[in-house]
Motif scaffolding. Structure first.
Motif, mmCIF file in Angstrom:
data_model
loop_
_atom_site.group_PDB
_atom_site.id
_atom_site.type_symbol
_atom_site.label_atom_id
_atom_site.label_comp_id
_atom_site.label_asym_id
_atom_site.label_seq_id
_atom_site.Cartn_x
_atom_site.Cartn_y
_atom_site.Cartn_z
ATOM 1 N N SER A 141 -39.392 27.738 43.619
ATOM 2 C CA SER A 141 -39.029 29.140 43.773
ATOM 3 C C SER A 141 -40.245 29.946 44.209
ATOM 4 O O SER A 141 -41.341 29.790 43.672
ATOM 5 N N SER A 186 -41.885 33.915 45.552
ATOM 6 C CA SER A 186 -41.751 35.377 45.561
ATOM 7 C C SER A 186 -41.856 35.833 47.013
ATOM 8 O O SER A 186 -42.862 35.561 47.673
ATOM 9 N N LYS A 227 -32.143 34.772 47.963
ATOM 10 C CA LYS A 227 -31.779 35.011 46.566
ATOM 11 C C LYS A 227 -30.807 33.955 46.069
ATOM 12 O O LYS A 227 -30.932 33.463 44.936
ATOM 13 N N LYS A 263 -37.253 34.873 44.351
ATOM 14 C CA LYS A 263 -37.362 36.277 43.967
ATOM 15 C C LYS A 263 -37.613 37.086 45.234
ATOM 16 O O LYS A 263 -38.612 36.878 45.922
#
Length: 381
Positions: A7, A9, A32, A37
């Motif tokens: 994951s 950002s 998403k 994120k």
């Protein structure tokens, strides 16, 4: 054993016009859904707030100065350096707290501040996406200075920039919203006595007045020989006047200021008449919709002309230059799609392009690969 994807950002820097907003939203939703994120960094103008408010994507608004184009004199304007080297203090504070792994710049002046503010960071990779067939000033600058990789929405968009750009460059298409892709219909052959030809006119509020006022008369001329159904999106400024013109011609047309769900109209339509914005071109490609394109003559570097050529060169569309837009000519060309044997069907088949259909996923996969590669490589450089 299922390996969970890492994951990240992600900040998507976008705003200003629908041509930047909608692809940013498509990418944000996809990121998403895949567990990343995501925050969109916009400018907070009225159109952004209206569109973004209808999604559940986090959005932050920051000050962004428009750059006035004036050839080489552009770079003698001190305001451009304020935009580049003195980003909004609120933006700097946000970036420090969010610590993005990836900034995806979607072009236009709103992307400059965010992309340049993270340039040189050991933990952030900058990728830019150019929607049009000719790269804009913001992306040309970012390709030279900040981008780790460049994605083309239409082939050849970066062009001569590549000789100054040492990073990776890929043509992956423009991210089209899934609700539009889902509305693809097989083209119907004409003449078809089971229905009237359905024509969707994309006028809109940005520079399409010539279309708004030429089309009703063209439809009047066309309907003398070929009864048609019409949906006309005029934009706010011309709405009342265009409604009145159709009424004067005794034509029943569905006229609107703004279409909230354009996917439904695309599904309904047999042909589209409108400008040649990059996202319009990509949406028509994803749907396999024939079109008559009238490029906006004031578009930067005449990029709408080159956008239109992408479909015209495949025999998927006809093009009329704005200076040559006459009701009689438009009526004749429109009629040809419905009366010439197999023209509509062949144009529909030529328009369909799987690059546009799969662009969102391909861009996402590419960005993830570039981010992982960049974050491993950058600290040791």
């Amino acid at each position: 054993m299922v390996i969970k994807q890492k994951s990240y950002s992600i900040i998507i820097a976008a705003g200003g016009t629908g041509g930047h907003i909608f692809p940013a939203l498509a990418m944000a939703n996809h990121f998403k859904e895949n567990g990343h994120k995501v925050v969109i960094a916009g400018t907070g103008n009225e159109l952004e707030r209206k569109i973004f408010s209808q999604s559940d994507i986090e959005v932050e608004y920051f000050e962004a100065r428009k750059i006035k184009r004036n050839g080489l004199m552009t770079f003698l304007d001190p305001k451009i350096y304020q935009t580049i080297f003195r980003p909004d203090a609120k933006l700097i504070k946000f970036l420090k707290g969010f610590e993005p792994d990836l900034v995806l710049g979607m072009g236009g002046y709103p992307s400059i501040s965010t992309c340049t503010a993270v340039n040189g960071s050991d933990r952030t990779v900058v990728v830019i996406h150019e929607q049009n067939a000719k790269a804009g000033l913001a992306n040309r600058y970012l390709a030279w200075t900040a981008a780790y990789a460049v994605i083309e929405g239409l082939p050849g968009a970066v062009g001569g920039i590549t000789k100054f750009f040492t990073g990776d460059c890929q043509y992956l298409g423009n991210p089209v919203r899934q609700e539009i892709i889902d509305k693809r219909q097989p083209s119907r052959e004409f003449p078809d006595k089971s229905k009237k030809p359905r024509i969707f006119i994309l006028g809109g509020s940005q520079g399409a007045r010539s279309i708004n006022f030429a089309v009703p008369k063209a439809m009047h001329l066309l309907s003398k020989d070929t009864p048609v159904e019409i949906t006309h999106d005029t934009g706010e400024a011309d709405y009342e006047k265009v409604k009145e013109i159709y009424k004067d011609f005794n034509i029943k047309a569905k006229v609107s200021k703004f279409i909230d769900d354009i996917s439904q109209v695309y599904k309904w339509a047999d042909i589209v008449i409108g400008r040649a914005g990059a996202m319009t071109i990509s949406e028509l490609s994803a749907l396999g919709l024939p079109s008559i394109l009238i490029p906006y003559p004031q578009a930067t570097d005449n990029h709408q002309f080159y956008n239109a050529k992408f479909l015209v060169d495949k025999n998927a569309a006809e093009m009329i230059l704005d200076k040559d837009l006459e009701p009689e000519k438009l009526a004749q060309i429109t009629k040809s799609f419905f009366l010439e044997k197999d023209k509509l069907k062949k144009a529909s088949m030529a328009a369909y392009d799987e690059t546009s259909v799969g662009a969102t996923e391909k861009i996402s996969d590419y960005c993830m690969g570039i981010t992982e590669k960049g974050l491993i490589r950058l600290p040791s450089e």
